[in-house]
Design a protein around this motif. Sequence first.
Motif, PDB file in Angstrom:
ATOM      1  N   ASP A 160       0.821  -1.210   0.000  1.00  0.00           N
ATOM      2  CA  ASP A 160       0.000   0.000   0.000  1.00  0.00           C
ATOM      3  C   ASP A 160       0.860   1.268   0.000  1.00  0.00           C
ATOM      4  OD1 ASP A 160      -2.065  -1.799   0.182  1.00  0.00           O
ATOM      5  OD2 ASP A 160      -2.420  -1.464   2.327  1.00  0.00           O
ATOM      6  N   MET A 161       2.037   1.176   0.606  1.00  0.00           N
ATOM      7  CA  MET A 161       2.907   2.347   0.689  1.00  0.00           C
ATOM      8  C   MET A 161       3.691   2.604  -0.596  1.00  0.00           C
ATOM      9  SD  MET A 161       2.055   3.632   3.477  1.00  0.00           S
ATOM     10  CE  MET A 161       3.256   4.959   3.579  1.00  0.00           C
TER      11      MET A 161
ATOM     12  N   TYR B 147      -8.665  -2.217  -1.440  1.00  0.00           N
ATOM     13  CA  TYR B 147      -8.128  -1.039  -0.757  1.00  0.00           C
ATOM     14  C   TYR B 147      -7.115  -0.316  -1.636  1.00  0.00           C
ATOM     15  CZ  TYR B 147      -5.816   1.799   2.823  1.00  0.00           C
ATOM     16  OH  TYR B 147      -5.274   2.837   3.533  1.00  0.00           O
ATOM     17  N   GLN B 148      -6.284  -1.065  -2.356  1.00  0.00           N
ATOM     18  CA  GLN B 148      -5.335  -0.438  -3.269  1.00  0.00           C
ATOM     19  C   GLN B 148      -6.053   0.280  -4.404  1.00  0.00           C
ATOM     20  OE1 GLN B 148      -2.654  -3.627  -4.392  1.00  0.00           O
ATOM     21  NE2 GLN B 148      -1.481  -3.467  -2.486  1.00  0.00           N
ATOM     22  N   ALA B 149      -7.168  -0.280  -4.866  1.00  0.00           N
ATOM     23  CA  ALA B 149      -7.976   0.388  -5.895  1.00  0.00           C
ATOM     24  C   ALA B 149      -8.491   1.721  -5.364  1.00  0.00           C
ATOM     25  CB  ALA B 149      -9.141  -0.504  -6.307  1.00  0.00           C
TER      26      ALA B 149
ATOM     27  N   THR C  25      11.499  -1.632   9.689  1.00  0.00           N
ATOM     28  CA  THR C  25      10.616  -1.180  10.759  1.00  0.00           C
ATOM     29  C   THR C  25       9.168  -1.609  10.574  1.00  0.00           C
ATOM     30  OG1 THR C  25      10.412   0.931   9.591  1.00  0.00           O
ATOM     31  CG2 THR C  25      12.059   0.795  11.346  1.00  0.00           C
ATOM     32  N   PHE C  26       8.649  -1.647   9.329  1.00  0.00           N
ATOM     33  CA  PHE C  26       7.218  -1.898   9.189  1.00  0.00           C
ATOM     34  C   PHE C  26       6.822  -3.336   9.513  1.00  0.00           C
ATOM     35  CE2 PHE C  26       8.111  -3.322   4.810  1.00  0.00           C
ATOM     36  CZ  PHE C  26       7.138  -4.294   4.614  1.00  0.00           C
ATOM     37  N   LYS C  27       7.775  -4.278   9.499  1.00  0.00           N
ATOM     38  CA  LYS C  27       7.462  -5.658   9.880  1.00  0.00           C
ATOM     39  C   LYS C  27       7.312  -5.810  11.398  1.00  0.00           C
ATOM     40  CE  LYS C  27       7.474  -7.811   5.857  1.00  0.00           C
ATOM     41  NZ  LYS C  27       6.276  -8.504   5.337  1.00  0.00           N
ATOM     42  N   ARG C  28       7.859  -4.884  12.162  1.00  0.00           N
ATOM     43  CA  ARG C  28       7.737  -4.827  13.615  1.00  0.00           C
ATOM     44  C   ARG C  28       8.109  -6.151  14.302  1.00  0.00           C
ATOM     45  NH1 ARG C  28       2.825  -1.887  15.982  1.00  0.00           N
ATOM     46  NH2 ARG C  28       1.801  -3.880  15.605  1.00  0.00           N
ATOM     47  N   PRO C  29       9.337  -6.626  14.089  1.00  0.00           N
ATOM     48  CA  PRO C  29       9.756  -7.886  14.718  1.00  0.00           C
ATOM     49  C   PRO C  29       9.742  -7.836  16.234  1.00  0.00           C
ATOM     50  CG  PRO C  29      11.627  -6.701  13.781  1.00  0.00           C
ATOM     51  CD  PRO C  29      10.409  -6.016  13.278  1.00  0.00           C
TER      52      PRO C  29
ATOM     53  N   GLN D 297       0.647  -2.445   8.179  1.00  0.00           N
ATOM     54  CA  GLN D 297       0.312  -2.179   6.784  1.00  0.00           C
ATOM     55  C   GLN D 297       1.065  -3.146   5.881  1.00  0.00           C
ATOM     56  OE1 GLN D 297       1.412   2.073   6.757  1.00  0.00           O
ATOM     57  NE2 GLN D 297      -0.692   2.509   6.165  1.00  0.00           N
ATOM     58  N   GLU D 298       0.370  -3.682   4.900  1.00  0.00           N
ATOM     59  CA  GLU D 298       0.977  -4.582   3.918  1.00  0.00           C
ATOM     60  C   GLU D 298       0.234  -4.397   2.598  1.00  0.00           C
ATOM     61  OE1 GLU D 298       3.438  -6.795   3.936  1.00  0.00           O
ATOM     62  OE2 GLU D 298       3.876  -7.328   6.027  1.00  0.00           O
TER      63      GLU D 298
END
Length: 384
Positions: free
Chosen positions: A140-141, A180-182, A224-228, A293-294
């Motif tokens: 999405d980003m 959502y991407q649409a 960072t966005f995977k938040r391990p 977010q993915e």
Amino acid sequence: MKLLIFSLDSYSIFHTDTKFIFGGAEVETGYHARGLANLGVDVSVITKDQGVPMHLIDGVKLYPHPQIKGVGYWENRKSFAGKIAYRIFGDRNPFKKIEDLLLHINPDVIYVMGMSPEAFQLAKFCEKTGKHFVFRMAHDMDIGGENPSDAVLKKWVKLSLNEIRETLLLAKVILIQTPYQAKLLRENYKCEGEMMFPPISLATNSEFNGQKKYDALWIGRSNTFKRPEEYVKLAKLLPEFKFCMVFNKLDDNNWNEVVSSLPSNVELVESVPANEMEKLFCASKVFISTSLQEGFPNTFLQAGKNSLPILSMGSDPNGMLTKYEGGILVGDKSKSLAEALEMLLKNKSEYEKYAVGSKKFVSTFHDARAISNQFLKILNNLSS
């Protein structure tokens, strides 16, 4: 029909004996490349230069990028003999610039998954040479999420808002993964996307069926966005369970910080060959996603294919969890994630309900053979 797929980190998807880092976009590239080649498309893939000249594998032409070197390229030159050979022969890549290689391949269509400076450059190349450019959303980003701005986009994809707009405008087709991407495309860029679900082979390997060694599985890179760190918290909250963490090293500082905090009930795996990944899903009971977010994570497909319920803190692509009961969307609370995992592992009927839902969702929407045929139809429409 000649298709060029630009996917720098896809080498390990074709050479599964290597351990170079790859992600979901690269796994999808492998399915598209092989599937379309089997349907008679002339497919080429450009990856990082790993020290191997162009060669044919699985019906796909694999080309090294003339300007971007991979880990394997430098590994081959570490030895004394390698250094001498390099000094004598230099770089044996016959192409000095990416433009030279593109002109040599001379594709009808250039396909890129994920936004990047290279995607922007390839879109401009297609405009200049009359080729068709097809862009595939990976996250999405890629287009800045809900509120795109120069600051957000330069952080995520190293492009400005105007460059993103131009890339999308130059695309003959924008392929999306989710409704959502649409919505993001339509509201922020006045563009329309065409839905194409991510593919996965529904065939299973009986060799991988065995004991469930791990209660939970997490897969991601040190970004960072995977938040391990949320997975580490989960393992600490439930010390009686066994956790597996496949954690690829991208950023040393972030990776070292997370690894140094792992409790004893977490088994760390730094990298897994592409053809061994399914073993881990077969050896695990539940898949955990800590991202907020993915796009559509390939790991969700691998989990569903192997009947693993999914616990997610943020991502619910196409309603896989909430609408089709493939798992539980727990929200951004560590305690809720821990409670949901404990419930699934102790309640057999609930576990089986989500395991069945997960597998049914993937079987219904993501069969690689059907998606290859859809992709071929898209390519044929472009050529006509």
